[in-house]
Design an enzyme around this catalytic site. Structure first.
Site, PDB file in Angstrom:
ATOM      1  N   ARG A   1       0.870  -1.185   0.000  1.00 52.88           N
ATOM      2  CA  ARG A   1       0.000   0.000   0.000  1.00 52.88           C
ATOM      3  C   ARG A   1       0.898   1.223   0.000  1.00 52.88           C
ATOM      4  NH1 ARG A   1      -3.408   3.322  -1.239  1.00 52.88           N
ATOM      5  NH2 ARG A   1      -5.272   3.851  -0.024  1.00 52.88           N
TER       6      ARG A   1
ATOM      7  N   THR B   1       3.956   2.723   2.983  1.00 50.98           N
ATOM      8  CA  THR B   1       5.352   2.248   3.012  1.00 50.98           C
ATOM      9  C   THR B   1       6.189   2.710   1.827  1.00 50.98           C
ATOM     10  OG1 THR B   1       4.829   0.194   1.814  1.00 50.98           O
ATOM     11  CG2 THR B   1       4.598   0.155   4.216  1.00 50.98           C
TER      12      THR B   1
ATOM     13  N   GLU C   1      -5.241  -8.302  -5.784  1.00 50.88           N
ATOM     14  CA  GLU C   1      -3.948  -8.960  -6.004  1.00 50.88           C
ATOM     15  C   GLU C   1      -3.766 -10.135  -5.051  1.00 50.88           C
ATOM     16  OE1 GLU C   1      -1.272  -5.147  -7.534  1.00 50.88           O
ATOM     17  OE2 GLU C   1      -1.134  -5.835  -5.457  1.00 50.88           O
TER      18      GLU C   1
END
Length: 681
Positions: free
Chosen positions: A46, A50, A113
């Protein structure tokens, strides 16, 4: 995006740090794009959580380790479904690394994903998910706290219960996998661990396998069943059978198949050969380096120290180790003797021709006899059945699965003569490729004269097909150059008026040798032994009448007893139990010596001696040279190692006088600051 061409003709995609958003990064240790079949690492994160911190450092750590990186940015995606190149990249990946942060579940794209990763994991046994819990706990991802649950409830309002339920299942399934937690741990430490683990898992699948594999699938499955049967303790498995039967190929195939399941892997080739040459310490260092991914230290000349380090560093690691071609217990004892050296679930695979040295319990023996070695399991590698043998022969002789009608009968007869031995099928089939029918008939007649059980004699047929100068090159490789980089032997052969590139190509096409990684010469051990047996048979009783003496003890006996003759052209005097001071008198009966490997000193008057020497490999040579009148006018290759020589060493003049000198290779000569210039440069 900008693409930069880098060394090795590989293509890397370089991206600025600020380009990383909610993104997926594909990491590949092979060259090319995701469609090339390269093994990928799927790094999902995300971005706002990060992007400029942990993910950026991990990304650049991977790039710094020589990994190609392809990045797909969430900000520039269109549509709500995964497809196209991104879908293909996910499905092609071998390792998935989701980075779970506080807002990971708020990204619908990240959830999609993750769901697709889990689906891919269920379809293929060789894929793995390695989760990272960045600033969350596994319980958060297991939906036992409100953190991710609240985000999923919001998604349910827009996307419906069916989609959200699949995302929940994916989150809870991945959260049960053991991963890395970052709480109370430094980022540098954990990034290094993740990078090393990813590289280890990718680099494990690096054993090269022949192009024409036939009949090995069932053997691989049988080996894996044996390894998995019984308790989860350390398991020793021995693959045994005659030379050339395919033991190494089978071990390599198993290694490639299961290596991803272990914390560390190592494949030690040619253990028997290394032991005979006094290189057990080198094997110990290779074992440590491969398992610890380069984080090993020098053993400093002590086998016992190596044993201690292996035992200390591996006892808590689940490792896979293959010891290829072992023939003595002493070799095993210095590399992997006891199961308590390794962590739970470790597998030690041994290949050997002779199981007599191994404490393997036979069914008829009393159970108490070998109770300590119950962990040894045994798998006998047998010859190929007829259908597989004919198929393998045809692939080498015709480059197809079955022989043409005109060659069917004679192909069947030759296949029968090989006894189903893979190496014989490969060598003889390759030697017949492109030859006329009469040549095939002549080969079949030769095979009729050779007993099926004598593999060396069968392989001799291919040797007899060689022209004289090709035979000399073949024997040089068999006796001295297996594992040697090609450049130095090429220069030596050119000095003998051979054409090495052409001749070596002929040997390769006859499947007598191969060029492998790092441009090194490779020869199957059975073919190598064939060459050495040919030399031994030049005079079975008097070694001094042979052309090449590759066993140091035999060579030492010949020169000390002054039994050398003008037939000797090559000597190896390294790896002896103690140092020797060689004298000119000991070399006086070797007027045609062209190749010499030795350790230690040699002295006295060398006038008119070693005048034909082309290759000199000298380790531990004295800093004060006592040899007088030494003049090596034909020297082409000079290798010096492990010495305290300096720029003023007296040995430079007799070595550098040669106008033909092409290679000076200096290793571990720490007192030498520069190499003196050749007088003829």
């Amino acid at each position: 995006m900008r693409r930069r061409q880098c060394s090795g003709n590989c293509s890397r995609l370089w991206l600025p740090k600020t380009a990383l958003s909610d993104a997926t990064v594909f990491v590949c240790v092979d060259h090319g794009d995701p469609s090339s079949g390269a093994e990928l690492v799927f790094l999902s994160f995300r971005g706002p959580d990060t992007r400029l911190g942990f993910t950026d450092y991990l990304y650049h750590s991977m790039v710094g380790a020589g990994i190609r990186v392809f990045k797909d940015d969430e900000e520039i995606r269109k549509g709500e479904k995964i497809g196209g190149e991104l879908l293909h990249a996910i499905e092609s990946s071998k390792i998935f690394v989701p980075i779970f942060s506080r807002n990971y579940a708020s990204s619908v794209w990240c959830l999609r994903e993750l769901k697709h990763m889990v689906e891919c994991l269920g379809k293929a046994k060789d894929k793995v998910i390695l989760p990272i819990f960045y600033d969350v706990d596994p319980d958060d991802v297991k939906l036992k706290t409100p953190l991710y649950l609240d985000a999923l409830r919001k998604h349910e309002e827009k996307f419906g219960r069916d989609d959200v339920r699949k995302w929940e299942e994916a989150l809870t399934e991945v959260a049960r996998i053991k991963g890395w937690g970052l709480k109370n741990r430094g980022h540098g430490e954990i990034i290094n661990a993740i990078r090393d683990d990813v590289l280890t898992r990718l680099k494990k699948r690096m054993r090269n396998l022949p192009d024409h594999l036939v009949g090995i699938h069932d053997h691989v499955e049988a080996i894996i069943d044996l390894l998995n049967k019984g308790s989860p303790d350390v398991c020793y498995l021995v693959i045994h059978g005659m030379g050339g039967i395919g033991k190494t190929t089978l071990a390599s195939a198993v290694f490639n198949r299961i290596s991803y399941q272990f914390q560390g892997c190592s494949f030690l080739s040619d253990v028997r050969e290394s032991a005979q040459c006094g290189k057990i310490i080198k094997l110990q260092e290779q074992l440590l380096s491969e398992i610890l991914q380069g984080n090993s230290r020098d053993i400093l000349g002590s086998i016992d120290a190596g044993i201690s380090i292996i035992r200390e560093r591996f006892r808590d690691k689940k490792v896979l180790i293959v010891l290829d071609d072992v023939n003595k217990w002493d070799q095993l004892s210095k590399l992997a003797e006891k199961s308590n050296w390794f962590g739970l679930g470790s597998k030690i695979i041994i290949t050997t021709r002779d199981i007599n040295f191994l404490p393997i319990k036979e069914e008829e023996e009393e159970s108490s006899c070998l109770a300590h070695y119950e962990e040894f399991k045994r798998y006998e590698m047998t010859e190929l059945d007829y259908s597989h043998a004919l198929k393998l022969f045809s692939r080498h002789a015709f480059r197809m699965d079955f022989p043409p009608c005109a060659y069917y009968d004679i192909s069947c007869k030759i296949t029968h003569k090989t006894g189903g031995l893979p190496l014989a099928l490969e060598v003889i089939g390759s030697s017949l490729c492109g030859q006329i029918k009469e040549f095939w008939k002549g080969t079949l007649k030769k095979l009729d004269l050779v007993p099926n059980q004598e593999v060396v004699n069968k392989l001799r047929i291919s040797y007899d097909m060689l022209e004289p100068h090709r035979k000399e090159i073949f024997l040089d490789i068999a006796c001295y150059f297996v594992g040697e980089e090609t450049i130095c032997p090429y220069y030596m052969w050119k000095a003998s008026d051979y054409f090495p590139r052409c001749e070596v190509l002929v040997l390769i096409r006859m499947s007598l040798i191969k060029i492998v990684e790092m441009n090194r010469l490779w020869m199957h051990d059975q073919v190598r032994d064939l060459g050495r047996e040919i030399v031994r048979c030049e005079d079975v009783n008097v070694p001094g009448n042979r052309s090449r003496l590759w066993l140091p003890k035999t060579a030492l006996d010949v020169i000390q007893m002054k039994e050398g003759t003008n037939k000797v052209i090559a000597l190896r005097l390294t790896g002896l139990s103690k140092m020797h001071n060689f004298t000119s008198e000991e070399f006086s009966k070797l007027p045609n010596l062209k190749f010499l490997e030795l350790e230690g000193e040699h002295g006295r008057d060398f006038k008119n001696l070693l005048s034909k020497l082309i290759w000199l490999s000298w380790s531990d040579c004295p800093s004060e040279l006592n040899a007088t009148n030494l003049c090596l006018k034909k020297l082409v290759v000079l290798k010096l190692s492990g010495s305290k020589i300096t720029e003023d060493w007296a040995g430079w003049e007799p070595c550098l006088v040669s106008e033909n000198l092409k290679v000076i290779q200096i290793t571990n000569c720490k007192s030498l600051k520069r190499t003196p210039t050749s007088q003829n440069a």
